[in-house]
Design a protein around this motif. Structure first.
Motif, PDB file in Angstrom:
ATOM      1  N   ALA A  79     126.466  48.748-103.207  1.00  0.00           N
ATOM      2  CA  ALA A  79     126.709  49.382-101.908  1.00  0.00           C
ATOM      3  C   ALA A  79     126.505  50.888-102.011  1.00  0.00           C
ATOM      4  O   ALA A  79     125.900  51.507-101.122  1.00  0.00           O
ATOM      5  CB  ALA A  79     128.109  49.052-101.407  1.00  0.00           C
ATOM      6  N   ASP A  80     126.981  51.481-103.101  1.00  0.00           N
ATOM      7  CA  ASP A  80     126.790  52.923-103.304  1.00  0.00           C
ATOM      8  C   ASP A  80     125.304  53.270-103.428  1.00  0.00           C
ATOM      9  O   ASP A  80     124.835  54.254-102.853  1.00  0.00           O
ATOM     10  CB  ASP A  80     127.538  53.394-104.548  1.00  0.00           C
ATOM     11  CG  ASP A  80     129.053  53.367-104.370  1.00  0.00           C
ATOM     12  OD1 ASP A  80     129.522  53.303-103.210  1.00  0.00           O
ATOM     13  OD2 ASP A  80     129.765  53.400-105.403  1.00  0.00           O
ATOM     14  N   VAL A  81     124.566  52.444-104.170  1.00  0.00           N
ATOM     15  CA  VAL A  81     123.126  52.677-104.334  1.00  0.00           C
ATOM     16  C   VAL A  81     122.423  52.568-102.982  1.00  0.00           C
ATOM     17  O   VAL A  81     121.609  53.432-102.623  1.00  0.00           O
ATOM     18  CB  VAL A  81     122.510  51.685-105.353  1.00  0.00           C
ATOM     19  CG1 VAL A  81     120.993  51.713-105.315  1.00  0.00           C
ATOM     20  CG2 VAL A  81     123.023  51.971-106.753  1.00  0.00           C
ATOM     21  N   TYR A  82     122.732  51.519-102.232  1.00  0.00           N
ATOM     22  CA  TYR A  82     122.081  51.336-100.926  1.00  0.00           C
ATOM     23  C   TYR A  82     122.369  52.524-100.008  1.00  0.00           C
ATOM     24  O   TYR A  82     121.482  53.009 -99.308  1.00  0.00           O
ATOM     25  CB  TYR A  82     122.529  50.040-100.266  1.00  0.00           C
ATOM     26  CG  TYR A  82     122.078  48.790-100.980  1.00  0.00           C
ATOM     27  CD1 TYR A  82     120.867  48.735-101.664  1.00  0.00           C
ATOM     28  CD2 TYR A  82     122.868  47.653-100.974  1.00  0.00           C
ATOM     29  CE1 TYR A  82     120.460  47.592-102.308  1.00  0.00           C
ATOM     30  CE2 TYR A  82     122.458  46.497-101.622  1.00  0.00           C
ATOM     31  CZ  TYR A  82     121.252  46.472-102.288  1.00  0.00           C
ATOM     32  OH  TYR A  82     120.856  45.330-102.927  1.00  0.00           O
ATOM     33  N   ARG A  83     123.603  52.978-100.010  1.00  0.00           N
ATOM     34  CA  ARG A  83     123.947  54.101 -99.132  1.00  0.00           C
ATOM     35  C   ARG A  83     123.257  55.388 -99.589  1.00  0.00           C
ATOM     36  O   ARG A  83     122.847  56.189 -98.757  1.00  0.00           O
ATOM     37  CB  ARG A  83     125.454  54.251 -99.068  1.00  0.00           C
ATOM     38  CG  ARG A  83     126.066  53.119 -98.268  1.00  0.00           C
ATOM     39  CD  ARG A  83     127.454  53.403 -97.766  1.00  0.00           C
ATOM     40  NE  ARG A  83     127.847  52.333 -96.884  1.00  0.00           N
ATOM     41  CZ  ARG A  83     128.415  51.190 -97.299  1.00  0.00           C
ATOM     42  NH1 ARG A  83     128.683  50.992 -98.574  1.00  0.00           N
ATOM     43  NH2 ARG A  83     128.722  50.246 -96.428  1.00  0.00           N
ATOM     44  N   GLY A 108     123.948  48.029 -97.412  1.00  0.00           N
ATOM     45  CA  GLY A 108     125.280  48.446 -97.863  1.00  0.00           C
ATOM     46  C   GLY A 108     126.373  47.699 -97.121  1.00  0.00           C
ATOM     47  O   GLY A 108     127.354  47.246 -97.723  1.00  0.00           O
ATOM     48  N   ALA A 109     126.207  47.540 -95.820  1.00  0.00           N
ATOM     49  CA  ALA A 109     127.198  46.821 -95.011  1.00  0.00           C
ATOM     50  C   ALA A 109     127.244  45.332 -95.391  1.00  0.00           C
ATOM     51  O   ALA A 109     128.329  44.738 -95.451  1.00  0.00           O
ATOM     52  CB  ALA A 109     126.882  46.980 -93.526  1.00  0.00           C
ATOM     53  N   GLN A 110     126.080  44.733 -95.648  1.00  0.00           N
ATOM     54  CA  GLN A 110     126.064  43.318 -96.072  1.00  0.00           C
ATOM     55  C   GLN A 110     126.844  43.137 -97.369  1.00  0.00           C
ATOM     56  O   GLN A 110     127.643  42.220 -97.496  1.00  0.00           O
ATOM     57  CB  GLN A 110     124.624  42.838 -96.289  1.00  0.00           C
ATOM     58  CG  GLN A 110     123.854  42.563 -95.044  1.00  0.00           C
ATOM     59  CD  GLN A 110     122.434  42.095 -95.357  1.00  0.00           C
ATOM     60  OE1 GLN A 110     122.083  41.827 -96.490  1.00  0.00           O
ATOM     61  NE2 GLN A 110     121.622  41.993 -94.320  1.00  0.00           N
TER      62      GLN A 110
END
Length: 183
Positions: free
Chosen positions: A148-152, A160-162
């Protein structure tokens, strides 16, 4: 096809052709694509689960790095369709299943479609307490937070939300059982 052969006959022929191919051939790829498309129907899903398609799909996804992009995408999509059914979740929950390990590996795949199908499968199977506990012991929660941190950081808020939704599932109680169908 389904009407002419019936779901069981269709799945039997398609899985027979897939299993008969040695390696990631075009025949296997296109047959897998056909099975995946047909697996949008409940009858085909049930027949495929009974015929061992979940186990076969998980076995080939263990070596996703050696598969073509096409095979990886269609196998992951097929797995998603099958894990939406109770029988598919049951197969992933079996003691010998390596569903979580395969899906965790696919979370880091280059293809956005493969990632999304893996997210969907995890979201579906993590309604089972035994799979939640196993996922925690495998470090899935930490992996999801890192992803999630990487996606954001890449400005990819939807992924990130998924991933956040999947991480939240690890702490939710199971859904209430469905009432039996009325005759």
């Amino acid at each position: 096809l389904v009407q002419g052969l019936g779901a069981e006959g269709l799945v039997s022929r398609l899985l027979g052709a897939i299993r008969g191919e040695q390696g990631d051939t075009r025949v296997r790829q296109h047959t897998l694509g056909c099975l995946q498309k047909c697996s949008l129907r409940r009858g085909v899903q049930d027949a495929a689960i009974t015929a061992g398609a979940v186990e076969w799909t998980l076995s080939i996804l263990q070596d996703a790095d050696r598969l073509s992009e096409y095979t990886t995408e269609y196998a992951t999509a097929l797995l998603l369709n099958l894990t939406l059914r109770t029988g598919g979740k049951d197969r992933c929950e079996a003691p010998h299943s390596r569903a979580l390990e395969a899906l965790m590996e696919l979370l880091e795949h280059d293809s956005p479609q493969v990632k999304q199908y893996a997210h969907g499968s995890l979201y579906s199977i993590l309604t089972r307490d035994s799979l939640k506990e196993r996922a925690k012991s495998l470090g899935l929660e930490e992996m999801l937070h890192a992803l999630a941190d990487v996606y954001r950081s890449q400005l990819n808020e939807p992924l990130g939300a998924q991933v956040d939704c999947i991480a939240q599932l690890l702490h939710q109680p199971p859904p209430p059982p469905r009432p039996p169908p009325t005759p």
